[in-house]
Design a protein around this motif. Structure first.
Motif, PDB file in Angstrom:
ATOM      1  N   SER A 187       1.127  -1.138   0.152  1.00 44.04           N
ATOM      2  CA  SER A 187      -0.051  -0.016   0.054  1.00 44.04           C
ATOM      3  C   SER A 187       0.787   1.341  -0.057  1.00 44.04           C
ATOM      4  O   SER A 187       2.094   1.295   0.504  1.00 44.04           O
ATOM      5  CB  SER A 187      -0.628   0.171   1.128  1.00 44.04           C
ATOM      6  OG  SER A 187      -1.783  -1.132   1.325  1.00 44.04           O
ATOM      7  N   THR A 188       0.338   2.355  -0.627  1.00 51.00           N
ATOM      8  CA  THR A 188       1.167   3.750  -0.484  1.00 51.00           C
ATOM      9  C   THR A 188       0.190   4.614   0.186  1.00 51.00           C
ATOM     10  O   THR A 188      -0.894   4.644   0.162  1.00 51.00           O
ATOM     11  CB  THR A 188       1.430   4.015  -1.770  1.00 51.00           C
ATOM     12  OG1 THR A 188       0.075   4.439  -2.414  1.00 51.00           O
ATOM     13  CG2 THR A 188       2.182   3.152  -2.852  1.00 51.00           C
ATOM     14  N   LEU A 192      -1.436   6.144   6.177  1.00 54.81           N
ATOM     15  CA  LEU A 192      -1.664   4.559   6.625  1.00 54.81           C
ATOM     16  C   LEU A 192      -0.806   4.497   7.632  1.00 54.81           C
ATOM     17  O   LEU A 192       0.296   4.632   7.979  1.00 54.81           O
ATOM     18  CB  LEU A 192      -1.484   3.882   5.553  1.00 54.81           C
ATOM     19  CG  LEU A 192      -2.280   4.012   4.214  1.00 54.81           C
ATOM     20  CD1 LEU A 192      -1.895   3.027   3.195  1.00 54.81           C
ATOM     21  CD2 LEU A 192      -3.817   3.867   4.574  1.00 54.81           C
ATOM     22  N   MET A 194      -0.515   0.716  10.561  1.00 56.73           N
ATOM     23  CA  MET A 194      -0.863  -0.689  11.010  1.00 56.73           C
ATOM     24  C   MET A 194      -1.756  -0.601  12.154  1.00 56.73           C
ATOM     25  O   MET A 194      -1.108  -0.326  13.271  1.00 56.73           O
ATOM     26  CB  MET A 194       0.395  -1.577  10.605  1.00 56.73           C
ATOM     27  CG  MET A 194       0.509  -1.922   9.456  1.00 56.73           C
ATOM     28  SD  MET A 194      -0.750  -2.631   8.366  1.00 56.73           S
ATOM     29  CE  MET A 194      -0.797  -4.210   9.410  1.00 56.73           C
ATOM     30  N   TYR A 209      -6.249   3.518   9.645  1.00 55.07           N
ATOM     31  CA  TYR A 209      -5.690   2.052   9.575  1.00 55.07           C
ATOM     32  C   TYR A 209      -5.685   1.771   8.237  1.00 55.07           C
ATOM     33  O   TYR A 209      -6.706   1.862   7.615  1.00 55.07           O
ATOM     34  CB  TYR A 209      -6.561   1.371  10.758  1.00 55.07           C
ATOM     35  CG  TYR A 209      -6.160   1.784  12.108  1.00 55.07           C
ATOM     36  CD1 TYR A 209      -4.811   1.628  12.857  1.00 55.07           C
ATOM     37  CD2 TYR A 209      -7.292   2.080  13.059  1.00 55.07           C
ATOM     38  CE1 TYR A 209      -4.592   1.840  13.837  1.00 55.07           C
ATOM     39  CE2 TYR A 209      -6.944   2.347  14.127  1.00 55.07           C
ATOM     40  CZ  TYR A 209      -5.563   2.398  14.879  1.00 55.07           C
ATOM     41  OH  TYR A 209      -5.468   2.520  16.171  1.00 55.07           O
ATOM     42  N   ASN A 210      -4.793   0.869   7.943  1.00 55.31           N
ATOM     43  CA  ASN A 210      -4.751   0.283   6.677  1.00 55.31           C
ATOM     44  C   ASN A 210      -5.461  -0.990   6.589  1.00 55.31           C
ATOM     45  O   ASN A 210      -5.171  -2.088   6.721  1.00 55.31           O
ATOM     46  CB  ASN A 210      -3.095  -0.142   6.292  1.00 55.31           C
ATOM     47  CG  ASN A 210      -3.043  -0.570   5.131  1.00 55.31           C
ATOM     48  OD1 ASN A 210      -4.014  -0.771   4.211  1.00 55.31           O
ATOM     49  ND2 ASN A 210      -1.729  -0.914   4.445  1.00 55.31           N
ATOM     50  N   SER A 211      -6.786  -0.936   6.146  1.00 55.13           N
ATOM     51  CA  SER A 211      -7.866  -1.861   6.056  1.00 55.13           C
ATOM     52  C   SER A 211      -7.619  -2.680   4.481  1.00 55.13           C
ATOM     53  O   SER A 211      -7.780  -3.937   4.575  1.00 55.13           O
ATOM     54  CB  SER A 211      -9.106  -1.459   6.195  1.00 55.13           C
ATOM     55  OG  SER A 211      -9.557  -0.528   5.076  1.00 55.13           O
ATOM     56  N   ASN A 212      -7.044  -1.958   3.740  1.00 51.85           N
ATOM     57  CA  ASN A 212      -6.870  -2.470   2.167  1.00 51.85           C
ATOM     58  C   ASN A 212      -6.093  -3.665   2.443  1.00 51.85           C
ATOM     59  O   ASN A 212      -6.233  -4.664   1.668  1.00 51.85           O
ATOM     60  CB  ASN A 212      -6.749  -1.609   1.499  1.00 51.85           C
ATOM     61  CG  ASN A 212      -7.645  -0.439   0.883  1.00 51.85           C
ATOM     62  OD1 ASN A 212      -8.731  -0.396   2.134  1.00 51.85           O
ATOM     63  ND2 ASN A 212      -7.568   0.283  -0.058  1.00 51.85           N
ATOM     64  N   ARG A 213      -4.973  -3.510   3.071  1.00 48.17           N
ATOM     65  CA  ARG A 213      -3.940  -4.434   3.132  1.00 48.17           C
ATOM     66  C   ARG A 213      -4.353  -5.933   3.732  1.00 48.17           C
ATOM     67  O   ARG A 213      -4.137  -7.222   2.989  1.00 48.17           O
ATOM     68  CB  ARG A 213      -2.684  -4.132   3.896  1.00 48.17           C
ATOM     69  CG  ARG A 213      -1.754  -4.860   4.079  1.00 48.17           C
ATOM     70  CD  ARG A 213      -0.391  -4.047   5.249  1.00 48.17           C
ATOM     71  NE  ARG A 213       0.578  -4.940   5.378  1.00 48.17           N
ATOM     72  CZ  ARG A 213       1.498  -4.635   6.188  1.00 48.17           C
ATOM     73  NH1 ARG A 213       1.410  -3.388   6.632  1.00 48.17           N
ATOM     74  NH2 ARG A 213       2.496  -5.526   6.427  1.00 48.17           N
ATOM     75  N   ILE A 232       3.445  -0.977   3.819  1.00 43.97           N
ATOM     76  CA  ILE A 232       3.347   0.236   3.640  1.00 43.97           C
ATOM     77  C   ILE A 232       4.438   0.893   2.973  1.00 43.97           C
ATOM     78  O   ILE A 232       5.464   1.285   3.780  1.00 43.97           O
ATOM     79  CB  ILE A 232       2.451   1.386   4.631  1.00 43.97           C
ATOM     80  CG1 ILE A 232       1.441   0.424   5.326  1.00 43.97           C
ATOM     81  CG2 ILE A 232       2.303   2.586   4.492  1.00 43.97           C
ATOM     82  CD1 ILE A 232       0.731   0.959   6.486  1.00 43.97           C
ATOM     83  N   SER A 257      -2.259  -0.653  -3.690  1.00 42.84           N
ATOM     84  CA  SER A 257      -3.500  -0.029  -3.348  1.00 42.84           C
ATOM     85  C   SER A 257      -3.146   1.393  -3.016  1.00 42.84           C
ATOM     86  O   SER A 257      -2.491   1.766  -2.231  1.00 42.84           O
ATOM     87  CB  SER A 257      -4.494  -0.712  -2.233  1.00 42.84           C
ATOM     88  OG  SER A 257      -5.347  -0.002  -1.592  1.00 42.84           O
ATOM     89  N   GLY A 306      -7.701   3.763  -3.763  1.00 41.32           N
ATOM     90  CA  GLY A 306      -7.132   3.485  -2.412  1.00 41.32           C
ATOM     91  C   GLY A 306      -8.546   3.382  -1.150  1.00 41.32           C
ATOM     92  O   GLY A 306      -8.480   2.837  -0.642  1.00 41.32           O
TER      93      GLY A 306
END
Length: 410
Positions: A187-188, A192, A194, A209-213, A232, A257, A306
């Motif tokens: 992800s970028t 973001l 974790m 928070y990084n949900s896509n990952r 990230i 993402s 994103g």
């Protein structure tokens, strides 16, 4: 004077262009049938025997000759007992054989009467037959499931638990399958964070928070991919180039993402272009729209939007079929079913829309109230998508195209 934007690309056109790049990888390997669930067959499975190998009983009961049973109530002696795994002698005229489920039918018998329709007489040496069966009753014929020389599983099939059982039934201890796809995921975005790194109450302004990952990794694993999670990547061109260069060394696909828009902090485009080639597409779907396909060296690159629901939906509609075809799977098309809408949708969009819905107890579809591309709750609450054509409205009771998540995540 500003340049006119390119027109939005229809989803079907984007998918066709994407799939044209998905040439199946040639690498194959042998795996134990026990471990082949979800793998794609690289070689068809041909049966060297028939299944079942001989006529057998599908019931516990008595095998008999119909010529000996003119009417119900006849008493016949029991001449033999046949269990599954054993073999019986030819059935003597005027007698019956006690037989159990899966046992081979003795030569001469042409029907089976289930034990519930029979009464043992005396000490069980004879039996009263209380019904007259039709010819062939409760007999599973040799080869009725599989004939010798038949192709039972085709090359390009994605194996299911039932497939493994069928392969085992014809004696296949190992199967030749395509190797697993290797996917690098990152992800970028400097916004973001974790989960676990920062407590909710300590989040800085603008951080998320990084949900896509999490859901992208899970979706890739469900498709049988080997996933390398690169975490990230900071919003810097040099960091993005470094991540892409490293990921291209040992992977079939790089999936990212975020960072595929045209803002000053979106570095995916120049980074990929510096290492290979990239097409940025604006796809006429909602949620979704920004999507990128390219190559970093010989490695495929796909960049997703994103916003979480946009990323989720575009993965299901575009990345999933791409990965299936890349892995050699022959069946990649998304299946839709007709269902009744129990909601109104009076404000259509110019783009093709995918609404998050849930089946209700009446067999219809309910609509999640907030269809925003940032509301991931809708994808958890719902169990599928309604596929609406551009400009399409929906009225209560109308039949719509429904795509269950069970179809898209299998």
């Amino acid at each position: 004077m500003s340049l006119a934007r390119a027109p939005l690309k229809p989803l079907d056109q984007a998918l066709a262009e994407l799939m044209a790049h998905a040439r199946p990888l040639p690498d194959v390997e042998q795996v134990a049938t026990f471990d082949a669930d979800g793998r794609v067959l690289a070689q068809e499975v041909v049966s060297g025997l028939q299944v079942p190998p001989q006529d057998n009983s599908s019931m516990d009961g008595y095998a008999l000759r119909l010529a000996d049973l003119r009417q119900a109530g006849v008493v016949l002696p029991v001449s033999q007992r046949i269990a599954a795994g054993s073999s019986g002698a030819s059935l003597l005229p005027g007698t019956v054989a006690r037989i159990f489920t899966g046992a081979p039918v003795p030569p001469g018998a042409d029907a089976i009467v289930m034990q519930e329709d029979c009464e043992p007489v005396g000490d069980g040496q004879a039996v009263r037959i209380n019904s007259v069966p039709p010819a062939g009753q409760w007999i599973r014929r040799a080869g009725e499931d599989v004939t010798r020389g038949a192709v039972v599983l085709g090359q390009g099939e994605r194996l299911s638990p039932a497939s493994l059982g069928l392969a085992a039934s014809v004696g296949m201890a190992q199967l030749t399958v395509r190797r697993k796809l290797r996917v690098a995921l990152f992800s970028t975005g400097d916004e973001l964070v974790m989960p676990g790194d920062v407590a909710p109450q300590d989040m800085r302004p603008g951080a998320i928070y990084n949900s896509n990952r999490f859901f992208l990794r899970a979706l890739l694993l469900r498709l049988g991919c080997e996933v390398t999670d690169l975490g990230i990547v900071p919003d810097r061109l040099d960091a993005t180039v470094q991540a892409l260069r490293g990921a291209a060394q040992a992977h079939d696909l790089i999936l990212t993402s975020g960072g595929v828009s045209v803002g000053e902090e979106d570095h995916i485009k120049p980074a990929v272009q510096s290492l290979g080639q990239l097409d940025l597409w604006q796809i006429a779907i909602k949620p979704g729209k920004p999507f990128a396909y390219g190559r970093v060296g010989a490695t495929h690159f796909i960049g997703l939007p994103g916003n979480p629901v946009s990323s989720f939906v575009t993965f299901l509609l575009l990345v999933r079929p791409f990965l299936l075809q890349l892995s050699g799977c022959h069946t990649v098309a998304t299946k839709t079913i007709a269902a009744e809408a129990h909601f109104d949708w009076p404000r259509p969009d110019k783009r093709r829309e995918f609404l998050r819905v849930r089946r209700n107890a009446r067999g219809g579809l309910d609509l999640f109230t907030n269809q925003s591309s940032g509301v991931l709750t809708s994808a958890v609450w719902g169990d599928g998508l309604v596929d609406l054509a551009p400009g399409q409205t929906v009225a209560q009771g109308q039949t719509v195209r429904f795509i269950p998540f069970s179809e898209l995540m299998a």
